[in-house]
Every structure is written in C-alpha cells, then in structure tokens.
Scaffold this motif. Structure first.
Motif, short mmCIF file in Angstrom:
data_model
loop_
_atom_site.label_atom_id
_atom_site.label_comp_id
_atom_site.label_asym_id
_atom_site.label_seq_id
_atom_site.Cartn_x
_atom_site.Cartn_y
_atom_site.Cartn_z
N VAL A 101 -11.40 -11.75 2.72
CA VAL A 101 -9.73 -11.15 1.96
C VAL A 101 -10.23 -10.60 0.95
O VAL A 101 -9.52 -9.62 0.46
N LEU A 102 -11.87 -10.52 0.27
CA LEU A 102 -11.98 -9.70 -0.70
C LEU A 102 -11.92 -8.14 0.18
O LEU A 102 -11.62 -7.01 -1.27
N LEU A 103 -12.71 -8.05 0.82
CA LEU A 103 -12.77 -7.21 1.32
C LEU A 103 -10.80 -6.57 1.20
O LEU A 103 -10.71 -5.23 1.13
N GLU A 104 -10.41 -6.86 2.31
CA GLU A 104 -8.96 -6.41 2.72
C GLU A 104 -8.39 -6.06 1.28
O GLU A 104 -7.73 -5.23 0.70
N THR A 105 -8.31 -7.05 -0.05
CA THR A 105 -8.46 -6.71 -1.05
C THR A 105 -8.73 -5.24 -2.28
O THR A 105 -7.95 -4.52 -2.34
N LEU A 106 -9.38 -5.29 -1.74
CA LEU A 106 -10.54 -3.96 -1.73
C LEU A 106 -9.93 -2.89 -0.98
O LEU A 106 -9.53 -1.41 -1.78
N GLU A 107 -9.84 -2.07 -0.33
CA GLU A 107 -8.74 -1.98 1.02
C GLU A 107 -7.93 -1.11 -0.20
O GLU A 107 -7.38 -0.38 0.57
N GLN A 108 -6.53 -2.44 -0.14
CA GLN A 108 -6.03 -2.37 -0.54
C GLN A 108 -6.09 -1.71 -2.04
O GLN A 108 -5.23 -0.44 -2.17
N GLU A 109 -6.38 -1.86 -2.82
CA GLU A 109 -6.77 -1.22 -4.15
C GLU A 109 -7.28 0.19 -3.55
O GLU A 109 -6.27 1.06 -4.30
N ILE A 110 -8.26 0.56 -2.72
CA ILE A 110 -8.14 1.73 -3.02
C ILE A 110 -7.58 2.53 -2.22
O ILE A 110 -7.43 4.35 -2.56
N SER A 111 -6.91 1.87 -1.55
CA SER A 111 -5.72 2.96 -0.53
C SER A 111 -4.44 3.04 -1.67
O SER A 111 -3.55 4.08 -2.15
N LYS A 112 -4.36 2.09 -3.22
CA LYS A 112 -3.17 1.91 -3.82
C LYS A 112 -4.03 3.26 -5.21
O LYS A 112 -3.54 4.56 -5.13
N PHE A 113 -5.41 3.09 -5.15
CA PHE A 113 -5.63 4.93 -5.54
C PHE A 113 -5.82 5.90 -5.54
O PHE A 113 -5.77 6.91 -5.98
N LYS A 114 -6.00 6.13 -3.92
CA LYS A 114 -5.41 7.47 -3.05
C LYS A 114 -3.90 8.01 -2.95
O LYS A 114 -4.21 9.09 -3.04
N GLU A 115 -3.37 6.54 -3.20
CA GLU A 115 -2.00 7.15 -3.71
C GLU A 115 -1.83 7.36 -4.52
O GLU A 115 -1.27 8.82 -5.48
N CYS A 116 -2.57 6.84 -6.19
CA CYS A 116 -1.56 7.39 -6.92
C CYS A 116 -2.58 8.46 -7.25
O CYS A 116 -2.19 9.56 -7.84
N ASN A 117 -3.57 9.29 -6.76
CA ASN A 117 -4.28 10.50 -6.60
C ASN A 117 -3.10 11.61 -6.09
O ASN A 117 -2.92 12.61 -5.84
N SER A 118 -2.60 11.08 -5.16
CA SER A 118 -1.82 11.83 -3.96
C SER A 118 -0.42 11.67 -5.48
O SER A 118 -0.05 13.13 -5.13
N ILE A 119 -0.39 11.40 -5.71
CA ILE A 119 1.19 11.20 -6.54
C ILE A 119 0.66 12.32 -7.51
O ILE A 119 1.29 13.00 -7.80
N LEU A 120 -0.34 12.01 -8.18
CA LEU A 120 -0.58 12.64 -9.50
C LEU A 120 -0.55 13.82 -8.80
O LEU A 120 -0.33 14.68 -9.15
N GLU A 121 -1.42 14.42 -7.82
CA GLU A 121 -1.55 15.76 -7.15
C GLU A 121 -0.05 16.72 -6.86
O GLU A 121 -0.05 17.23 -6.45
N ILE A 122 1.33 15.58 -5.99
CA ILE A 122 2.23 16.06 -5.92
C ILE A 122 2.84 16.23 -7.09
O ILE A 122 3.70 17.36 -7.07
N ASP A 123 2.76 15.44 -8.28
CA ASP A 123 3.03 15.46 -9.62
C ASP A 123 2.79 17.43 -10.07
O ASP A 123 3.77 18.42 -10.31
#
Length: 168
Positions: A76-98
C-alpha cells in the motif's frame, strides 16, 4: 551423569533396550550410524514434536500474520508513493505547460505589436504615396502652367515686336 540425571536414557532404559555409552573409543567412525543410535520410542517422538510445535507454533503464526500485514502495508505504501511521484511529475508538467503558455502569451503580444507596426507603416506608406502623387501632379500642373506662360510670353513678344508697316 547417572541414569536418573539423563531423562532420555531413562526413557530408553524403561523401554527395555540396553543403554550404550557413546564413548569415542567404543565405535569406529566407519561403522554404520544406524546401529549406533539407540532405538527411540515413536510415541515419545510424536509427543515431543507436538509439545515443541504447540510451544513455538502460536508465536510463528503471529509472526507470519505480522509479516503478511507488514508486506501488505508495504505494498500500500509503495502504491501511495508511486501515486505521489506521478502527482509530482504532473505538477512539473503543469509548471512546464504554464511556462509554455506564458511564453506563448509573450510571443503573441510581440506578434500583435509587429502587426500593429506593420499596419501603421502601411498607412504611412499609403499616405506618402498619395502625397507623392499629389506633389507629382502639382509639379506637372506647375510645369504645364509655366510652359503655357512661356508660350504666352513668346506670343506676346512676337506681337510686340515691331512689324514693318505695309505700304500701300
């Protein structure tokens, strides 16, 4: 140790088998191992096994369930961590898009300024062409008027020049 001090030998002695000592001088290492071992009561082995299992089995089962729970928690912790990593990647991509949008906005404003300048230059060139055309027409008119004036002056001079009178 005496026979009373060794409970396993006591059990074997009561079973009716003679007790042998395992002194290294009595037997050679090459002799059969099975022959050297005393006979063991199957019921006693079973009871000892059950006792040993009943003593350690609950702890082992608790440890097993705790390990399973820990493994599930880690999954469960690994899945949560993967989700958080994907959120950070999305956040970085959102910043790049911005950043891309702000850059696009900047270049759009540059294009609008260039278009406005080009329209202003077009208007100026159109006005300059009209002015140049008017000036050319005015010059041509002035030249024509000068030419006509010259012709009139020449005509007048011809008329003013003394003409010999005709004698009749």
């Amino acid at each position: 140790m005496s026979l009373a001090e060794r409970p396993e030998e006591k059990v074997l002695a009561t079973a009716g088998t003679p007790v042998r000592s395992l002194d290294p001088s009595d037997a050679s290492p090459d002799e059969g191992v099975v022959e050297d071992l005393p006979l063991i009561d199957e019921k006693a082995v079973e009871q000892l096994t059950e006792g040993l299992l009943s003593h350690y089995l609950p702890d082992l089962q608790r440890s097993k369930s705790a390990l399973q729970e820990l493994t599930q928690n880690q999954v469960v912790l690994l899945e949560t961590l993967e989700q958080e990593i994907s959120k950070f990647k999305e956040c970085n991509s959102i910043l790049e898009i911005d950043a891309l949008f702000s850059e696009a906005k900047h270049y759009h404003s540059k294009l609008v300024n260039i278009r406005n300048e080009m329209m202003m230059l077009h208007e100026k060139t159109t006005k300059l062409k009209k002015r140049a055309l008017k000036l050319q027409q005015k010059r041509q008119k002035e030249e024509l008027e000068r030419e006509q004036q010259r012709e009139k002056e020449l005509e007048r001079e011809k008329q003013l020049t003394a003409k010999p009178a005709r004698r009749i």
